[in-house]
Design a protein around this motif. Sequence first.
Motif, PDB file in Angstrom:
ATOM      1  N   UNK A  70       0.755  -1.139   0.023  1.00 21.59           N
ATOM      2  CA  UNK A  70       0.037   0.082  -0.077  1.00 21.59           C
ATOM      3  C   UNK A  70       0.740   1.165   0.093  1.00 21.59           C
ATOM      4  N   UNK A  71       1.855   1.083   0.977  1.00 21.73           N
ATOM      5  CA  UNK A  71       2.733   2.395   0.774  1.00 21.73           C
ATOM      6  C   UNK A  71       3.591   2.603  -0.472  1.00 21.73           C
ATOM      7  N   UNK A  72       3.911   1.472  -0.856  1.00 21.78           N
ATOM      8  CA  UNK A  72       4.835   1.603  -2.191  1.00 21.78           C
ATOM      9  C   UNK A  72       3.919   2.307  -3.277  1.00 21.78           C
ATOM     10  N   UNK A  73       2.602   1.823  -3.481  1.00 22.59           N
ATOM     11  CA  UNK A  73       1.812   2.209  -4.355  1.00 22.59           C
ATOM     12  C   UNK A  73       1.453   3.817  -4.162  1.00 22.59           C
ATOM     13  N   UNK A  74       1.530   4.103  -3.012  1.00 21.96           N
ATOM     14  CA  UNK A  74       1.077   5.558  -2.663  1.00 21.96           C
ATOM     15  C   UNK A  74       2.515   6.273  -2.835  1.00 21.96           C
ATOM     16  N   UNK A  75       3.495   5.891  -2.528  1.00 19.99           N
ATOM     17  CA  UNK A  75       4.786   6.769  -2.957  1.00 19.99           C
ATOM     18  C   UNK A  75       5.030   6.894  -4.415  1.00 19.99           C
ATOM     19  N   UNK A  76       4.872   5.848  -5.247  1.00 23.61           N
ATOM     20  CA  UNK A  76       4.868   5.890  -6.787  1.00 23.61           C
ATOM     21  C   UNK A  76       3.890   6.924  -7.301  1.00 23.61           C
ATOM     22  N   UNK A  77       2.736   6.816  -6.706  1.00 24.41           N
ATOM     23  CA  UNK A  77       1.520   7.674  -7.181  1.00 24.41           C
ATOM     24  C   UNK A  77       2.072   9.038  -7.406  1.00 24.41           C
ATOM     25  N   UNK A 112     -10.401   8.341   0.522  1.00 24.41           N
ATOM     26  CA  UNK A 112     -10.469   7.806  -1.007  1.00 24.41           C
ATOM     27  C   UNK A 112      -9.022   7.681  -1.292  1.00 24.41           C
ATOM     28  N   UNK A 113      -8.147   8.461  -0.737  1.00 30.18           N
ATOM     29  CA  UNK A 113      -6.505   8.103  -1.117  1.00 30.18           C
ATOM     30  C   UNK A 113      -6.236   6.858  -0.766  1.00 30.18           C
ATOM     31  N   UNK A 114      -6.732   6.355   0.690  1.00 30.55           N
ATOM     32  CA  UNK A 114      -6.196   4.953   0.929  1.00 30.55           C
ATOM     33  C   UNK A 114      -6.914   4.162   0.124  1.00 30.55           C
ATOM     34  N   UNK A 115      -8.302   4.055  -0.246  1.00 33.60           N
ATOM     35  CA  UNK A 115      -8.797   3.229  -1.063  1.00 33.60           C
ATOM     36  C   UNK A 115      -8.187   2.839  -2.521  1.00 33.60           C
ATOM     37  N   UNK A 116      -7.782   4.207  -2.963  1.00 37.40           N
ATOM     38  CA  UNK A 116      -7.064   4.153  -4.282  1.00 37.40           C
ATOM     39  C   UNK A 116      -5.975   3.075  -4.110  1.00 37.40           C
ATOM     40  N   UNK A 117      -5.251   3.331  -3.039  1.00 34.64           N
ATOM     41  CA  UNK A 117      -3.800   2.512  -3.050  1.00 34.64           C
ATOM     42  C   UNK A 117      -3.920   1.116  -2.375  1.00 34.64           C
ATOM     43  N   UNK A 118      -5.028   0.894  -1.756  1.00 33.71           N
ATOM     44  CA  UNK A 118      -5.211  -0.353  -0.936  1.00 33.71           C
ATOM     45  C   UNK A 118      -6.174  -1.292  -1.637  1.00 33.71           C
ATOM     46  N   UNK A 119      -6.490  -0.923  -2.708  1.00 35.04           N
ATOM     47  CA  UNK A 119      -7.749  -1.590  -3.826  1.00 35.04           C
ATOM     48  C   UNK A 119      -7.091  -3.012  -3.988  1.00 35.04           C
ATOM     49  N   UNK A 120      -7.747  -4.117  -3.434  1.00 31.71           N
ATOM     50  CA  UNK A 120      -7.225  -5.538  -3.777  1.00 31.71           C
ATOM     51  C   UNK A 120      -6.401  -5.869  -2.882  1.00 31.71           C
ATOM     52  N   UNK A 121      -5.965  -5.269  -1.782  1.00 30.84           N
ATOM     53  CA  UNK A 121      -4.888  -5.549  -0.707  1.00 30.84           C
ATOM     54  C   UNK A 121      -5.601  -5.644   0.504  1.00 30.84           C
ATOM     55  N   UNK A 122      -6.168  -4.514   0.878  1.00 30.08           N
ATOM     56  CA  UNK A 122      -6.927  -4.251   2.419  1.00 30.08           C
ATOM     57  C   UNK A 122      -8.534  -4.465   2.113  1.00 30.08           C
ATOM     58  N   UNK A 123      -9.429  -4.996   2.931  1.00 30.29           N
ATOM     59  CA  UNK A 123     -10.752  -5.039   2.652  1.00 30.29           C
ATOM     60  C   UNK A 123     -11.117  -3.691   3.074  1.00 30.29           C
ATOM     61  N   UNK A 124     -12.632  -3.288   2.660  1.00 32.62           N
ATOM     62  CA  UNK A 124     -13.025  -1.857   3.081  1.00 32.62           C
ATOM     63  C   UNK A 124     -13.141  -1.802   4.553  1.00 32.62           C
ATOM     64  N   UNK A 125     -13.344  -3.142   5.404  1.00 40.07           N
ATOM     65  CA  UNK A 125     -13.418  -3.012   6.579  1.00 40.07           C
ATOM     66  C   UNK A 125     -12.084  -2.827   7.283  1.00 40.07           C
ATOM     67  N   UNK A 126     -10.944  -3.439   6.795  1.00 41.57           N
ATOM     68  CA  UNK A 126      -9.653  -3.086   7.308  1.00 41.57           C
ATOM     69  C   UNK A 126      -9.302  -1.621   7.144  1.00 41.57           C
ATOM     70  N   UNK A 127      -9.577  -1.046   5.670  1.00 45.78           N
ATOM     71  CA  UNK A 127      -9.420   0.402   5.654  1.00 45.78           C
ATOM     72  C   UNK A 127      -9.916   1.164   6.813  1.00 45.78           C
ATOM     73  N   UNK A 128     -11.131   0.952   6.905  1.00 41.05           N
ATOM     74  CA  UNK A 128     -11.989   1.714   8.276  1.00 41.05           C
ATOM     75  C   UNK A 128     -11.438   1.649   9.380  1.00 41.05           C
ATOM     76  N   UNK A 129     -10.859   0.306   9.708  1.00 43.62           N
ATOM     77  CA  UNK A 129     -10.326   0.039  10.716  1.00 43.62           C
ATOM     78  C   UNK A 129      -9.082   1.138  11.318  1.00 43.62           C
ATOM     79  N   UNK A 130      -8.173   1.392  10.248  1.00 43.63           N
ATOM     80  CA  UNK A 130      -6.843   2.149  10.544  1.00 43.63           C
ATOM     81  C   UNK A 130      -6.970   3.887  10.146  1.00 43.63           C
ATOM     82  N   UNK A 131      -8.302   4.148   9.615  1.00 39.99           N
ATOM     83  CA  UNK A 131      -8.290   5.400   9.447  1.00 39.99           C
ATOM     84  C   UNK A 131      -8.447   6.225  10.692  1.00 39.99           C
ATOM     85  N   UNK A 132      -8.041   7.591  10.759  1.00 40.42           N
ATOM     86  CA  UNK A 132      -8.106   8.326  12.120  1.00 40.42           C
ATOM     87  C   UNK A 132      -9.737   8.688  12.242  1.00 40.42           C
TER      88      UNK A 132
END
Length: 716
Positions: free
Chosen positions: A324-331, A435-455
């Motif tokens: 997820x971080x690698x995608x976000x950096x290269x984006x 939205x930024x997290x969803x774009x780079x975590x697509x296919x890696x983290x589930x929507x529930x996991x994404x919600x769990x780590x958001x501030x």
Amino acid sequence: MPAHAPVPDVSAGSALTTGSAVTTGSGASAPARPGGGDPLGRERAHLAASRSALRAMREDVQSLDIKDVTANWVNAAVLQAQIEQRIEALADLAHTPLFFGRLDYLPTTQEGRRPAPEAHERTLYIGRRHVHDAQGDPMVIDWRAPVSQPFYRASRKDPQDVGLRRRFGYTGGDLTAYEDEHLTDPSEAEQTSKLLQAEIERPRVGPMRDIVATIQPEQDEIVRSGLSGTVCVQGGPGTGKTAVGLHRVAYLLYAHRERLARTGTLVIGPNRSFLHYIEQVLPALGELEVKQSTVDDLVAQVDVRGEDCAAAAVVKGDARMAEVLRRAVRAHVTMPTEPVVVVRGSRRWRVPAYELEEIVRELLDRDIRYGAGREALPQRIAHTVLVRMEQAGEAPDDRVQDSVARNTAVKAAVKAIWPPVDPAKLVLRLLSDAEFLAAHADGILTSEEQSTILFGKPPRSAKSAKWSLADAVLIDEAADLVQRTQSLGHVVLDEAQDLSPMQYRAVGRRCSTGSATVLGDLAQGTTPWATGSWAEALSHLGKPDAAVEELTAGFRVPREVIAYASRLLPHMSPGLAAVSSVRETPGSLSVRAVREVADLDADVVAACTQALEKEGSIGLIAADSRVPALAAALTGAGLPHLSPGEETTAESRLTLVPASLAKGLEYDHVVLEEPATIVASEPDLRTGLRRLYVALTRAVSGLTVLHAKALPPELG
């Protein structure tokens, strides 16, 4: 009088020897070979002579005059620092014996026949450091030297030309006992070493002691394994895995000093209290330059002021976050849509957008660090301009290329195409912008996991954010994606079973071009993300080909105590071998039921009072929620007590330990309160049983278990 203090979960010594002669006190002894008369007196005389020789070695270094040796003040300062370090390494520590063993080698006969056991050709004294006399002849051989290896490896089946192995016992710094083993004498019966038993049962005084005098053959194999390979040591309570890791560092520094002096070594522990307890081991072995750290300190690029719930910490610690971080950096890289026009004098040099895109895609395909790509881009653009110049008949050189790379138009293009990335701001955006997290975590983290780590409430800036420990690891990962982390020559990672995959990656970056010693016990993993297997952990560390060694012989925890704790293993770590303790200590385990819950505090106080009548340190271990009540009960009874990490004294030898902080510590006597509450305090049964297993195995001499509730059924 030295202070009594708990020390980390390591073996104080580890060996089984046979003794044909033991002498103590003033020197009265049973007959011992070789020689007669007063063997203990002769050994004391050799000790005194060795100390005198060490003082002379130190004085020789102190007397060096480097005033006219170096060419400039920089070299002089470096040389002076090296001399001062050498002087410190040659210090004679009063309570650290210079030698602990002796080898008497058999002479070689032309006929190839074994000589009589009494015949010995040469004698070597084995100790913590090398000592020589005025003529340069060795008086003490460093335990790490190849010639010292038979002290640890020789046996009756393979004596390795050793006729007699002698072990020495000390009280303080005074030589008070010796114990002989004649490896080639078939008439000598094999016995358990009394000196070893006494060393293990010696009260826990001060920081952790080295085990250099009692290293076992299987431990010695790990200690002397090569620098190029990574070793993972699985070891239950009391097997000496921590000591093995520290002694391996000392050995590697001896065998590869020049290389490790350049690349560095690091010991990583679970917390600062643990590091405080082990900090004297390497200096006692003459090694002063090894750095120590926790994983949290390694990744401390931001202030940690927040705390994650278990679910969020598990997701943030998952290895998938690396992608997820690698995608976000290269984006952050944007394909160019406009050409770059470089003006030099009266000429204009144009690099069209499609050529710029080819350069950018080539750099991305190389998968180099983001920062390295950003540094390479202006040079690649400048090179393209230089090709244009050469085609036009000019003859530019490297200075022209550097000038073009610094051109305003080129710098503007680089900033637009490959902008700088701040690791903390990147992670902040990932954890704040759904939205930024969803774009780079697509296919890696589930929507529930994404919600769990958001501030819950996005911070205004990276400085104001309440970062957690898991967030700091993510920032460290992002920082490595931007700029490569410096690698050390060797890293020791202790209590590794509690690390998350992302923490393993953080440690692995620090030894990517070096090697590691990984120490841990899968049965003691108590975090929600605890290691499931060493193969998985080593893969995250970047060392999938590491050798995994298992230590199953225990020397610290009494047999009765470890057998009781091992009843939990099938329920929390099925398939993991139980530790087989070499110490049988009748009366070391007491399990007592209290009739009423209201009487529990009084019974705990009584048990602590009884333990204080004995010598050594006492640890009262209880569920974290019970600590305030027990503290009040102890204070009301007039029993002073300490918290983990505080130095104990002769007047205050009792430490009140929350179960969550017991890992890595050991005490002579442990009072354990209410096992069922310790288990119930954890989020799940397996973690609770592991927490209880850790608490049960902190005792060196005796364990008292008090309970008003029913014991966990897994205890039998």
